[in-house]
Design a protein around this motif. Structure first.
Motif, PDB file in Angstrom:
ATOM      1  N   LEU A 147      19.515  42.444  14.025  1.00  0.00           N
ATOM      2  CA  LEU A 147      18.806  42.964  12.758  1.00  0.00           C
ATOM      3  C   LEU A 147      19.178  44.337  12.454  1.00  0.00           C
ATOM      4  O   LEU A 147      19.296  44.810  11.428  1.00  0.00           O
ATOM      5  CB  LEU A 147      17.242  42.584  12.668  1.00  0.00           C
ATOM      6  N   ASP A 148      18.932  45.314  13.431  1.00  0.00           N
ATOM      7  CA  ASP A 148      19.310  46.530  13.326  1.00  0.00           C
ATOM      8  C   ASP A 148      20.923  46.713  12.775  1.00  0.00           C
ATOM      9  O   ASP A 148      21.193  47.501  12.042  1.00  0.00           O
ATOM     10  CB  ASP A 148      19.044  47.362  14.596  1.00  0.00           C
ATOM     11  N   GLU A 149      21.623  46.045  13.647  1.00  0.00           N
ATOM     12  CA  GLU A 149      23.156  46.273  13.359  1.00  0.00           C
ATOM     13  C   GLU A 149      23.361  45.917  11.843  1.00  0.00           C
ATOM     14  O   GLU A 149      24.059  46.187  10.767  1.00  0.00           O
ATOM     15  CB  GLU A 149      24.122  45.355  14.159  1.00  0.00           C
ATOM     16  N   GLU A 150      22.732  44.567  11.542  1.00  0.00           N
ATOM     17  CA  GLU A 150      22.866  44.027  10.077  1.00  0.00           C
ATOM     18  C   GLU A 150      22.228  45.076   9.112  1.00  0.00           C
ATOM     19  O   GLU A 150      22.994  45.108   7.976  1.00  0.00           O
ATOM     20  CB  GLU A 150      22.147  42.516  10.015  1.00  0.00           C
ATOM     21  N   ALA A 151      20.904  45.439   9.355  1.00  0.00           N
ATOM     22  CA  ALA A 151      20.615  46.429   8.364  1.00  0.00           C
ATOM     23  C   ALA A 151      21.542  47.699   8.047  1.00  0.00           C
ATOM     24  O   ALA A 151      21.889  48.105   7.052  1.00  0.00           O
ATOM     25  CB  ALA A 151      19.214  46.895   8.753  1.00  0.00           C
ATOM     26  N   ALA A 152      21.872  48.209   9.304  1.00  0.00           N
ATOM     27  CA  ALA A 152      22.759  49.334   9.260  1.00  0.00           C
ATOM     28  C   ALA A 152      24.231  49.118   8.524  1.00  0.00           C
ATOM     29  O   ALA A 152      24.665  49.920   7.896  1.00  0.00           O
ATOM     30  CB  ALA A 152      23.212  49.816  10.790  1.00  0.00           C
ATOM     31  N   ALA A 153      24.633  47.703   8.775  1.00  0.00           N
ATOM     32  CA  ALA A 153      25.911  47.636   8.174  1.00  0.00           C
ATOM     33  C   ALA A 153      25.536  47.304   6.550  1.00  0.00           C
ATOM     34  O   ALA A 153      26.529  47.801   5.744  1.00  0.00           O
ATOM     35  CB  ALA A 153      26.446  46.267   8.527  1.00  0.00           C
ATOM     36  N   LYS A 154      24.502  46.681   6.150  1.00  0.00           N
ATOM     37  CA  LYS A 154      24.265  46.663   4.816  1.00  0.00           C
ATOM     38  C   LYS A 154      24.027  47.987   4.268  1.00  0.00           C
ATOM     39  O   LYS A 154      24.377  48.179   2.887  1.00  0.00           O
ATOM     40  CB  LYS A 154      22.758  45.655   4.684  1.00  0.00           C
ATOM     41  N   ARG A 155      23.299  48.834   4.766  1.00  0.00           N
ATOM     42  CA  ARG A 155      22.915  50.295   4.216  1.00  0.00           C
ATOM     43  C   ARG A 155      24.400  50.785   4.050  1.00  0.00           C
ATOM     44  O   ARG A 155      24.695  51.520   3.081  1.00  0.00           O
ATOM     45  CB  ARG A 155      22.237  51.027   5.199  1.00  0.00           C
ATOM     46  N   GLU A 156      25.134  50.694   5.176  1.00  0.00           N
ATOM     47  CA  GLU A 156      26.468  51.298   4.955  1.00  0.00           C
ATOM     48  C   GLU A 156      27.282  50.679   3.828  1.00  0.00           C
ATOM     49  O   GLU A 156      28.016  51.468   2.995  1.00  0.00           O
ATOM     50  CB  GLU A 156      27.438  51.147   6.217  1.00  0.00           C
ATOM     51  N   SER A 157      27.212  49.317   3.721  1.00  0.00           N
ATOM     52  CA  SER A 157      27.999  48.656   2.625  1.00  0.00           C
ATOM     53  C   SER A 157      27.581  49.146   1.119  1.00  0.00           C
ATOM     54  O   SER A 157      28.190  49.302   0.281  1.00  0.00           O
ATOM     55  CB  SER A 157      27.666  47.319   2.723  1.00  0.00           C
ATOM     56  N   ILE A 158      26.232  49.501   1.053  1.00  0.00           N
ATOM     57  CA  ILE A 158      25.484  49.596  -0.214  1.00  0.00           C
ATOM     58  C   ILE A 158      25.977  51.219  -0.581  1.00  0.00           C
ATOM     59  O   ILE A 158      26.359  51.518  -1.673  1.00  0.00           O
ATOM     60  CB  ILE A 158      23.974  49.713  -0.086  1.00  0.00           C
ATOM     61  N   ARG A 159      26.069  52.123   0.602  1.00  0.00           N
ATOM     62  CA  ARG A 159      26.604  53.459   0.493  1.00  0.00           C
ATOM     63  C   ARG A 159      27.868  53.384   0.171  1.00  0.00           C
ATOM     64  O   ARG A 159      28.266  54.077  -0.911  1.00  0.00           O
ATOM     65  CB  ARG A 159      26.457  54.258   1.571  1.00  0.00           C
ATOM     66  N   GLU A 160      28.695  52.668   0.583  1.00  0.00           N
ATOM     67  CA  GLU A 160      30.155  52.666   0.379  1.00  0.00           C
ATOM     68  C   GLU A 160      30.469  52.078  -1.471  1.00  0.00           C
ATOM     69  O   GLU A 160      31.157  52.491  -1.997  1.00  0.00           O
ATOM     70  CB  GLU A 160      30.993  51.901   1.391  1.00  0.00           C
ATOM     71  N   ASP A 161      29.479  50.998  -1.532  1.00  0.00           N
ATOM     72  CA  ASP A 161      29.856  50.257  -2.846  1.00  0.00           C
ATOM     73  C   ASP A 161      29.598  51.496  -4.110  1.00  0.00           C
ATOM     74  O   ASP A 161      30.017  51.572  -4.902  1.00  0.00           O
ATOM     75  CB  ASP A 161      28.825  48.996  -3.011  1.00  0.00           C
ATOM     76  N   PHE A 162      28.350  52.045  -3.703  1.00  0.00           N
ATOM     77  CA  PHE A 162      27.725  53.196  -4.485  1.00  0.00           C
ATOM     78  C   PHE A 162      28.851  54.258  -4.649  1.00  0.00           C
ATOM     79  O   PHE A 162      29.192  54.831  -5.734  1.00  0.00           O
ATOM     80  CB  PHE A 162      26.392  53.854  -3.993  1.00  0.00           C
ATOM     81  N   ARG A 163      29.283  55.016  -3.635  1.00  0.00           N
ATOM     82  CA  ARG A 163      30.396  55.667  -3.452  1.00  0.00           C
ATOM     83  C   ARG A 163      31.604  55.307  -4.413  1.00  0.00           C
ATOM     84  O   ARG A 163      32.160  56.151  -5.202  1.00  0.00           O
ATOM     85  CB  ARG A 163      30.867  56.153  -2.229  1.00  0.00           C
TER      86      ARG A 163
END
Length: 183
Positions: free
Chosen positions: A127-143
């Motif tokens: 769950l931590d890895e999924e949450a981190a991946a999701k946060r990173e994906s959101i940050r990358e999408d936003f960037r």
């Protein structure tokens, strides 16, 4: 890096300087308003994902605490021995058999508890890895979205400058022609 969703993510310029015949103000204002609305949606999506990840982490912590409490209760109940000294031989034998069975049940329960704890820890890591991946994906999408929007805004601004420059050159040329006719 944490960004408060109630404030702007990027300081957006929501006005343009007025130039003589420079741009369609309503069109630029509409474009900026649309861009800001999209940024609010991206921010809301990011905040919702982070909230879900936090809720899942809290739920996992509660389950681990409940598991530890159950394990402690099981050990307390199972470790209370029966004194075989005051029992007849047949009952003493039955108590010894029950004691052996109790030890096996405790071993099995401890093994199951260890397996449950290991699985819970593995789920927590996942769950931590999924949450981190999701946060990173959101940050990358936003960037990427911001880079694309920035590039589009720069292209539109360059186009506006070119149109304004051409219009200014045309007006200057007309003024020169009129000035030559006057002299």
């Amino acid at each position: 890096m944490s960004v408060d969703s109630k404030t702007e993510l990027v300081p957006l310029r929501t006005w343009f300087g007025l130039r003589w015949r420079g741009y369609d103000r309503a069109e630029v204002d509409d474009y900026v308003a649309e861009l800001e609305a999209e940024l609010r949606l991206v921010t809301a999506d990011r905040d919702a994902s982070e909230a879900r990840a936090d809720a899942l982490a809290a739920r996992l912590t509660a389950v681990l605490e409940e598991n530890a409490a159950l394990q402690d209760g099981l050990e307390r109940v199972c470790l209370t021995p029966v004194d075989p000294k005051g029992l007849p031989e047949r009952l003493a034998h039955m108590v010894a058999l029950a004691e052996e069975e109790r030890r096996e049940v405790i071993r099995d329960a401890q093994l199951k508890a260890l397996m449950i704890v290991a699985e819970a820890e593995q789920n927590a890591r996942r769950l931590d890895e999924e949450a981190a991946a999701k946060r990173e994906s959101i940050r990358e999408d936003f960037r990427l979205a911001m880079a694309a929007r920035r590039a589009e805004a720069m292209r539109a601004l360059a186009e506006l400058r070119t149109v304004a420059r051409e219009e200014a050159e045309r007006i200057v040329a007309e003024a020169r022609v009129q000035n030559l006719h006057i002299e």
